[in-house]
Design a protein around this motif. Structure first.
Motif, PDB file in Angstrom:
ATOM      1  N   UNK A  62       1.070  -1.469  -0.174  1.00 40.83           N
ATOM      2  CA  UNK A  62      -0.198  -0.101   0.178  1.00 40.83           C
ATOM      3  C   UNK A  62       0.552   1.037   0.462  1.00 40.83           C
ATOM      4  N   UNK A  63       0.102   1.622  -0.663  1.00 39.68           N
ATOM      5  CA  UNK A  63       1.217   3.403  -0.196  1.00 39.68           C
ATOM      6  C   UNK A  63       0.641   4.151   0.597  1.00 39.68           C
ATOM      7  N   UNK A  64       1.637   4.500   1.065  1.00 43.97           N
ATOM      8  CA  UNK A  64       1.939   5.352   2.131  1.00 43.97           C
ATOM      9  C   UNK A  64       1.443   6.983   2.653  1.00 43.97           C
ATOM     10  N   UNK A  65       0.206   6.910   2.439  1.00 42.87           N
ATOM     11  CA  UNK A  65      -0.771   8.184   1.777  1.00 42.87           C
ATOM     12  C   UNK A  65      -0.473   9.513   3.037  1.00 42.87           C
ATOM     13  N   UNK A  66      -0.040  10.639   3.433  1.00 47.78           N
ATOM     14  CA  UNK A  66       0.107  11.297   4.437  1.00 47.78           C
ATOM     15  C   UNK A  66      -0.733  11.552   4.373  1.00 47.78           C
ATOM     16  N   UNK A  67      -1.272  11.385   5.778  1.00 49.26           N
ATOM     17  CA  UNK A  67      -2.291  11.510   7.486  1.00 49.26           C
ATOM     18  C   UNK A  67      -3.100  12.741   6.683  1.00 49.26           C
ATOM     19  N   UNK A  71       1.138  16.176   7.950  1.00 45.73           N
ATOM     20  CA  UNK A  71       2.481  15.027   8.078  1.00 45.73           C
ATOM     21  C   UNK A  71       2.798  15.709   6.265  1.00 45.73           C
ATOM     22  N   UNK A  72       2.084  15.942   5.209  1.00 47.72           N
ATOM     23  CA  UNK A  72       3.118  15.819   4.064  1.00 47.72           C
ATOM     24  C   UNK A  72       4.082  16.754   3.990  1.00 47.72           C
ATOM     25  N   UNK A 119      -5.043  14.910  -0.371  1.00 50.52           N
ATOM     26  CA  UNK A 119      -6.335  14.239  -1.599  1.00 50.52           C
ATOM     27  C   UNK A 119      -6.408  14.447  -2.472  1.00 50.52           C
ATOM     28  N   UNK A 120      -6.233  13.205  -2.392  1.00 47.08           N
ATOM     29  CA  UNK A 120      -6.335  12.689  -4.867  1.00 47.08           C
ATOM     30  C   UNK A 120      -7.045  13.154  -5.805  1.00 47.08           C
ATOM     31  N   UNK A 121      -8.261  13.261  -4.870  1.00 46.28           N
ATOM     32  CA  UNK A 121      -9.660  13.685  -6.008  1.00 46.28           C
ATOM     33  C   UNK A 121      -9.301  15.026  -6.283  1.00 46.28           C
ATOM     34  N   UNK A 122      -8.525  16.019  -5.882  1.00 45.73           N
ATOM     35  CA  UNK A 122      -8.740  17.177  -5.966  1.00 45.73           C
ATOM     36  C   UNK A 122      -7.949  17.607  -6.914  1.00 45.73           C
ATOM     37  N   UNK A 123      -8.457  17.931  -8.405  1.00 47.11           N
ATOM     38  CA  UNK A 123      -7.668  18.406  -9.218  1.00 47.11           C
ATOM     39  C   UNK A 123      -6.928  20.046  -9.862  1.00 47.11           C
ATOM     40  N   UNK A 124      -7.499  20.656  -8.907  1.00 52.05           N
ATOM     41  CA  UNK A 124      -6.722  21.839  -9.236  1.00 52.05           C
ATOM     42  C   UNK A 124      -6.773  22.869  -7.575  1.00 52.05           C
TER      43      UNK A 124
END
Length: 340
Positions: A62-67, A71-72, A119-124
């Motif tokens: 699993x990719x470790x997505x920042x929480x 965190x990021x 938030x990978x669903x954010x495109x802009x």
């Protein structure tokens, strides 16, 4: 990537076995669950007795997505910079709108990338470059990352809305309030929404009470254009959208209403004469305003009483409620009142 153990489970039983393995502490949390046409493959940490087949397969970590944004940004901003970061922001459809303090302007791209990672669903990703301004109460924004368009498709309570954040006022933070109003509306009511924008209030009312008639009046041509598209998109045939000045449209119309919503971001009390003119006896009005925390409703309550006296009509205050904190010391409130 090494081979790992997987339990092969028929698809229809996948969720049942996933829960059982998780409860027993056997399901691995660091590897992806995969599938094919017939089976789901659950990653397990050890062999155990089972009638199902245990296979060795390639493990996909699993990719470790920042929480969180903080965190990021760890290691990219100092602790003092992280402390000055504005933590809350709006996401409208697939657009994130940030408020970046002056002290962090040179790090705005890092912050935008952090938002995108969380938030990978954010495109802009945009940042605010002004407050609400002009007669249409529009905020200027600058695109920091991703798609250059400021138009998006936003969904609220199952209703889809085309919104352009650079051309019209819109707040997702009023979604709870829109639902509250919608749930009050009864069958056969005639509802008027002044300053209706791209039609969020009318659409949510239409969703919860399709057996009512809704008139939506908006001055901003771009917002009105979106409203017409949104009405068609949601097949909301009980909404009539009108482009024009709320006061002028109301005063030249003979329609009268059981319920009136006044969600203007600023200065709705200046249009109380139009509301009193449009109100049937026993009409319920919902008016919104911003005010200082120590007395958020005083100015609007005074304006309601003055207009009632001028219109020679009685009123009853039903409810005063804080909608949201807006800025340090400033809150948005709604007042519900009756006009008899």
């Amino acid at each position: 990537m090494p081979n790992s153990l997987f339990l092969r489970v028929p698809k229809k039983e996948g969720e049942k076995y996933r829960r059982e393995l998780s409860d027993e502490g056997v399901l691995r949390k660091d590897a992806k669950i995969t599938s094919d046409l017939s089976f789901i493959y659950l990653p397990i940490s050890r062999k155990f007795k089972t009638n199902l087949k245990i296979l060795k397969r390639l493990s996909i970590p699993l990719s470790k997505k920042p929480r969180s944004i903080e965190d990021a940004l760890k290691g990219k901003l100092s602790q003092s910079q992280l402390a000055s970061l504005t933590k809350s922001f709006d996401i409208i459809g697939d657009i994130a709108i940030l408020e970046i303090p002056a002290s962090l302007q040179k790090h705005e791209l890092k912050i935008a990338k952090a938002v995108s990672a969380v938030h990978p669903n954010v495109k802009c990703v945009c940042k605010k470059t002004s407050g609400m301004q002009g007669k249409f109460r529009i905020r200027k924004v600058k695109v920091l990352l991703g798609r250059r368009s400021t138009s998006t498709l936003y969904t609220e309570n199952g209703m889809r809305m085309l919104v352009d954040i650079s051309k019209m006022y819109f707040s997702p933070r009023l979604s709870t309030e829109r639902k509250r109003i919608a749930e009050m509306v009864r069958e056969k009511e005639n509802v008027l929404v002044l300053f209706s924008g791209c039609c969020p209030y009318p659409l949510i009312i239409s969703k919860f009470q399709p057996d009512c008639k809704i008139t939506a009046i908006e001055l901003n041509p771009k917002a009105h254009e979106s409203a017409l598209k949104n009405i068609a998109l949601n097949k909301a045939g009980n909404i009539t959208a009108i482009l024009g000045d709320a006061r002028k449209v109301v005063k030249r119309s003979h329609n009268r209403y059981n319920r009136i919503c006044m969600p203007l971001p600023k200065g709705a009390e200046k249009f109380l004469d139009a509301a009193f003119c449009a109100a049937k006896p026993n009409c319920t009005v919902h008016i919104y305003s911003f005010g200082p925390r120590e007395n958020p409703c005083g100015k609007v309550l005074e304006a309601i009483e003055k207009q009632a006296e001028k219109s020679k009509r009685k009123i009853q205050i039903l409810n005063k409620k804080m909608v949201r904190p807006f800025a340090p010391g400033i809150e948005q409130w709604v007042i519900d009142f009756k006009i008899f």
